[in-house]
Design a protein around this motif. Structure first.
Motif, PDB file in Angstrom:
ATOM      1  N   GLY A 130      -2.134  12.032   2.842  1.00 20.31           N
ATOM      2  CA  GLY A 130      -1.070  12.601   3.666  1.00 20.31           C
ATOM      3  C   GLY A 130      -0.022  11.576   4.046  1.00 20.31           C
ATOM      4  N   PRO A 131       1.106  12.053   4.578  1.00 20.60           N
ATOM      5  CA  PRO A 131       2.202  11.144   4.938  1.00 20.60           C
ATOM      6  C   PRO A 131       1.805  10.039   5.918  1.00 20.60           C
ATOM      7  CG  PRO A 131       2.953  13.423   4.987  1.00 20.60           C
ATOM      8  CD  PRO A 131       1.468  13.451   4.778  1.00 20.60           C
ATOM      9  N   ILE A 132       1.001  10.364   6.931  1.00 18.83           N
ATOM     10  CA  ILE A 132       0.645   9.313   7.894  1.00 18.83           C
ATOM     11  C   ILE A 132      -0.284   8.284   7.257  1.00 18.83           C
ATOM     12  CG2 ILE A 132      -1.355  10.425   9.007  1.00 18.83           C
ATOM     13  CD1 ILE A 132       0.162   9.351  11.684  1.00 18.83           C
ATOM     14  N   GLY A 133      -1.170   8.720   6.386  1.00 22.19           N
ATOM     15  CA  GLY A 133      -2.047   7.784   5.684  1.00 22.19           C
ATOM     16  C   GLY A 133      -1.278   6.878   4.747  1.00 22.19           C
ATOM     17  N   GLN A 134      -0.304   7.434   4.069  1.00 20.53           N
ATOM     18  CA  GLN A 134       0.506   6.635   3.154  1.00 20.53           C
ATOM     19  C   GLN A 134       1.425   5.674   3.900  1.00 20.53           C
ATOM     20  OE1 GLN A 134       0.121   6.854  -0.438  1.00 20.53           O
ATOM     21  NE2 GLN A 134      -1.718   7.686   0.510  1.00 20.53           N
ATOM     22  N   SER A 135       1.812   6.041   5.115  1.00 18.38           N
ATOM     23  CA  SER A 135       2.760   5.214   5.871  1.00 18.38           C
ATOM     24  C   SER A 135       2.172   3.883   6.322  1.00 18.38           C
ATOM     25  CB  SER A 135       3.284   5.983   7.087  1.00 18.38           C
ATOM     26  OG  SER A 135       2.293   6.074   8.101  1.00 18.38           O
ATOM     27  N   VAL A 136       0.861   3.733   6.328  1.00 21.42           N
ATOM     28  CA  VAL A 136       0.248   2.484   6.791  1.00 21.42           C
ATOM     29  C   VAL A 136      -0.133   1.545   5.667  1.00 21.42           C
ATOM     30  CG1 VAL A 136      -0.581   3.523   8.938  1.00 21.42           C
ATOM     31  CG2 VAL A 136      -2.073   3.491   6.929  1.00 21.42           C
ATOM     32  N   LEU A 137       0.156   1.923   4.434  1.00 22.08           N
ATOM     33  CA  LEU A 137      -0.162   1.068   3.291  1.00 22.08           C
ATOM     34  C   LEU A 137       0.911   0.011   3.097  1.00 22.08           C
ATOM     35  CD1 LEU A 137      -1.341   3.735   0.692  1.00 22.08           C
ATOM     36  CD2 LEU A 137      -2.754   2.248   2.133  1.00 22.08           C
ATOM     37  N   PRO A 138       0.518  -1.165   2.634  1.00 20.13           N
ATOM     38  CA  PRO A 138       1.540  -2.162   2.321  1.00 20.13           C
ATOM     39  C   PRO A 138       2.402  -1.698   1.162  1.00 20.13           C
ATOM     40  CG  PRO A 138      -0.658  -2.963   1.725  1.00 20.13           C
ATOM     41  CD  PRO A 138      -0.838  -1.625   2.371  1.00 20.13           C
ATOM     42  N   PRO A 139       3.631  -2.161   1.087  1.00 16.46           N
ATOM     43  CA  PRO A 139       4.485  -1.745  -0.015  1.00 16.46           C
ATOM     44  C   PRO A 139       3.912  -2.187  -1.369  1.00 16.46           C
ATOM     45  CG  PRO A 139       5.612  -3.355   1.399  1.00 16.46           C
ATOM     46  CD  PRO A 139       4.265  -3.096   1.984  1.00 16.46           C
ATOM     47  N   VAL A 140       4.123  -1.369  -2.373  1.00 11.75           N
ATOM     48  CA  VAL A 140       3.677  -1.707  -3.718  1.00 11.75           C
ATOM     49  C   VAL A 140       4.656  -2.712  -4.294  1.00 11.75           C
ATOM     50  CG1 VAL A 140       3.237  -0.787  -6.027  1.00 11.75           C
ATOM     51  CG2 VAL A 140       2.659   0.573  -4.032  1.00 11.75           C
ATOM     52  N   SER A 141       4.110  -3.823  -4.814  1.00 13.66           N
ATOM     53  CA  SER A 141       5.011  -4.828  -5.400  1.00 13.66           C
ATOM     54  C   SER A 141       5.263  -4.478  -6.858  1.00 13.66           C
ATOM     55  CB  SER A 141       4.412  -6.223  -5.266  1.00 13.66           C
ATOM     56  OG  SER A 141       3.190  -6.304  -5.965  1.00 13.66           O
ATOM     57  N   ASP A 142       6.484  -4.676  -7.282  1.00 11.37           N
ATOM     58  CA  ASP A 142       6.874  -4.408  -8.670  1.00 11.37           C
ATOM     59  C   ASP A 142       6.690  -5.689  -9.468  1.00 11.37           C
ATOM     60  OD1 ASP A 142       7.899  -3.483 -11.017  1.00 11.37           O
ATOM     61  OD2 ASP A 142       9.966  -3.293 -10.304  1.00 11.37           O
ATOM     62  N   THR A 143       5.687  -5.690 -10.353  1.00 11.05           N
ATOM     63  CA  THR A 143       5.389  -6.904 -11.118  1.00 11.05           C
ATOM     64  C   THR A 143       5.934  -6.850 -12.520  1.00 11.05           C
ATOM     65  OG1 THR A 143       3.236  -5.987 -11.746  1.00 11.05           O
ATOM     66  CG2 THR A 143       3.304  -7.380  -9.778  1.00 11.05           C
ATOM     67  N   THR A 144       6.795  -5.872 -12.825  1.00 10.83           N
ATOM     68  CA  THR A 144       7.347  -5.773 -14.177  1.00 10.83           C
ATOM     69  C   THR A 144       8.615  -6.569 -14.320  1.00 10.83           C
ATOM     70  OG1 THR A 144       8.540  -3.742 -13.592  1.00 10.83           O
ATOM     71  CG2 THR A 144       6.356  -3.537 -14.643  1.00 10.83           C
TER      72      THR A 144
END
Length: 144
Positions: A130-144
């Motif tokens: 859900g949105p609240i669960g996703q909001s507490v994750l660290p940002p995904v780093s772009d390694t490409t």
């Protein structure tokens, strides 16, 4: 008052055992350590988890309640995928955590399981889509 939490402080019975679990077992890096008194970890950009020897804890905040059973608090570590839940739970067990419950699909759509640290504090490891669960994750780093 701003709507935020800056520190979560847990009174622990054996600070050395907590250190072995969090530092040696889970690989956490202390930000502050006063031997025999307190161990602090940066747990988020504006959040510190503080593990405080119970005697020092009581000296400042007052006597602890006499309780039996589980304290009415959990700590949560959210991850981006269900497979990460299993990986974190396996790592906690390898570090010496007591398994409380294997991860299961929850009625609300998530996937969670629990472990206990050396003092019995319950940690939930959760994938919350859900949105609240996703909001507490660290940002995904772009390694490409």
């Amino acid at each position: 008052m701003d709507q935020r939490i800056s520190f979560v402080t847990l009174g622990v019975a054996n600070l050395a055992a907590s250190r072995r679990f969090y530092v040696d077992g889970l690989g956490w890096v202390p930000e502050l350590e006063v031997e025999g008194e307190v161990l602090m970890f940066r747990a988020g950009p504006l959040l510190v988890l503080s593990l405080w020897d119970r005697a020092h804890f009581e000296a400042e905040v007052g006597p602890l309640a006499d309780t039996t059973g589980l304290l009415p608090i959990t700590l949560a570590h959210n991850v981006a995928t269900p497979s990460e839940v299993d990986t974190v739970l396996d790592g906690a067990r390898a570090a010496g955590a007591t398994s409380v419950s294997d991860a299961v699909e929850r009625d609300w759509g998530g996937y969670t399981g629990y472990f206990a640290d050396p003092d019995g504090f319950r940690w939930e490891v959760a994938f919350n889509p859900g949105p609240i669960g996703q909001s507490v994750l660290p940002p995904v780093s772009d390694t490409t």
